[in-house]
Enzyme design. Structure first.
Site, PDB file in Angstrom:
ATOM      1  NE  ARG A  37     -20.974   3.669 -12.098  1.00 40.13           N
ATOM      2  CZ  ARG A  37     -22.249   3.334 -12.039  1.00 40.13           C
ATOM      3  NH1 ARG A  37     -23.114   3.889 -12.864  1.00 40.13           N
ATOM      4  NH2 ARG A  37     -22.661   2.439 -11.176  1.00 40.13           N
ATOM      5  CE  LYS A 198     -39.587  -1.734   1.539  1.00 36.69           C
ATOM      6  NZ  LYS A 198     -40.424  -1.837   0.350  1.00 36.69           N
ATOM      7  N   GLY A 355     -25.028   1.819  -3.138  1.00 36.43           N
ATOM      8  CA  GLY A 355     -25.266   3.231  -3.486  1.00 36.43           C
ATOM      9  C   GLY A 355     -25.356   4.133  -2.271  1.00 36.43           C
ATOM     10  N   GLY A 378     -25.056  -2.990  -7.982  1.00 33.05           N
ATOM     11  CA  GLY A 378     -25.606  -4.331  -8.205  1.00 33.05           C
ATOM     12  C   GLY A 378     -24.558  -5.431  -8.219  1.00 33.05           C
TER      13      GLY A 378
END
Ligand code: ADP
Ligand code: MG
Length: 397
Positions: A37, A198, A355, A378
């Site tokens: 980052r 999921k 991720g 996100g």
């Protein structure tokens, strides 16, 4: 192309510039363990410094929830930041009073000042207008280089844009341009891969994409729920029985929107969820009650590669199997390598994010060859859901 101003539109010499960056880096024993980052925002900071700006960096670290938490001080990232920038970075030590006039006054052109964890101030996460105004009073210009935090409407990510001339930093710009190429006005046919654990975590991604893309390739544990909805036996495989109706809805939506759905036809199965667990390949119709699916099989890999050869644009989130454990990384790695090769030959524009997806692409050694990899987590997923990100919206002209 979307309409936002960039560093090309500023002449920042001698001006104070508030720059929002993402410095929420992994740390262990007070040291930064992964500086990805930091490296991604370094070009913006360096460019502004070279152009003679007085730079005031805004960033958060962890969740101090509106109060000073010594363990969450951003001071700890200064060594890694200085190393990435090759330049000294001053720190405005503050425990909540935001009393930083002296620090600001000591800045010369090209200097960099990092403020304390912006989330120690209660006004930040509340996006409080008076807090934004106070921050804005410290500077002449505002640059947002934190795409990964732009799904949050906070003072430093959104509020400031209402009080100062606002610009996208270079990594924000690269991200927005790559995403625009992928879904804004993409070359068709467009495919999306959605994999991972999921269905429940990516439901809105799935429903948005079936309306947007020509082909949706579903892999990973997520595919099991769709296969169960088609009446396939899933044995001990990770799947969500309560989401079978939801999966059926996605099939219906896909049909309405002429989106082709690709699911595994053969898989790699084991009785244990473990590295090197004894395993076998077989048709999805052959899964025994004590077996679980941990990867896609060779026929499926081949079928997906054939499809991708006919696509012009690809968006990828989520691995095809339990790629952290050998040999169940095979499907994900093989497809990653194929995609990277197609990108290299300019046959495909491929954007990936998430991720675990980023970790898998690194594991495959192909991160450099993809058209673009978003490390935003996100924010990337919210973009895939078709949501308007508040931090991005605030930058639009
Ligand atoms: P991302 O972080 O890229 O959005 P996810 O977090 O949704 O991806 O999913 C990644 C996880 O899904 C990995 O930990 C991987 O092991 C798991 N996974 C993928 N396929 C399976 C499977 N068939 N069974 C169990 N876990 C799986
Ligand atoms: Mg994940």
């Amino acid at each position: 192309m979307q309409n936002f101003k960039t560093l090309d539109d500023i002449n920042p010499a001698g001006q104070r510039v508030l720059v929002r960056v993402d410095l929420n880096v992994p740390m262990q024993d007070g040291r930064v363990t992964d500086d990805t980052r930091i490296k991604s925002v370094a070009p913006t900071i360096k460019e502004l410094s070279d152009k003679g700006a007085k730079i005031i960096l805004l960033a958060h670290f962890g969740r101090p929830k509106g109060q000073f938490v010594p363990e969450l001080s951003l001071k700890a990232v200064i060594p890694a930041l200085e190393q990435a920038l090759g330049q000294k970075v001053a720190f405005a030590a503050d425990e909540g009073a935001l009393d930083i006039e002296d620090d600001l006054n000591s800045l010369s052109n090209g200097d960099i000042l990092l403020l304390e964890n912006i989330r120690i101030y209660p006004g930040e996460e509340k996006n409080d207008a008076s807090f934004s105004k106070k921050l804005a009073s410290f500077a002449d210009l505002y640059v947002n280089d934190g795409f990964s935090v732009s799904h949050r409407a906070h003072a430093s990510t959104e509020g400031l844009a209402h009080h100062l001339p606002a610009f996208a930093g270079r990594s924000m710009q690269a991200e927005l341009e790559a995403l625009e190429n992928a879904l804004g006005a993409p070359k068709t046919p467009v495919a999306a891969i959605v994999g991972g654990a999921k269905v429940s975590t990516k439901l809105s991604v799935l429903t948005h994409l079936v309306e947007k893309v020509d082909m949706l390739i579903i892999g990973g544990g997520m595919a099991n729920t769709f296969l169960a909805a088609q009446g396939k036996p899933m044995g001990k495989s990770l799947h969500e029985a309560d989401l079978i109706d939801t999966a059926k809805n996605v099939f219906d939506l896909a049909e309405k929107n002429s989106c082709e759905i690709i699911l595994p036809v053969d898989v790699v199965m084991a009785t244990d969820f473990a590295e090197n667990a004894p395993n076998r390949s077989g048709d999805i119709d052959t899964i025994e009650s004590n077996e679980m699916v941990l990867d896609i099989g060779e026929q499926t890999i081949e079928a997906i590669i054939n499809k991708l050869n006919d696509c012009a644009t690809l968006i990828w989130n989520g691995p095809f199997g339990a790629f952290e454990m050998k040999p169940f990384d095979n499907g994900t790695i093989t497809i990653a390598k194929t995609i990277a090769a197609l990108c290299k030959e300019d046959k495909l524009v491929a954007v990936g994010g998430g991720g675990d997806t980023v970790a898998a692409l690194n594991q495959a050694g192909v991160s450099q060859d993809m058209t673009y990899i978003s490390t935003a987590g996100g924010a990337f997923l919210e973009w895939m859901e078709g949501k308007e990100l508040p931090g991005v919206k605030a930058l639009l002209k």
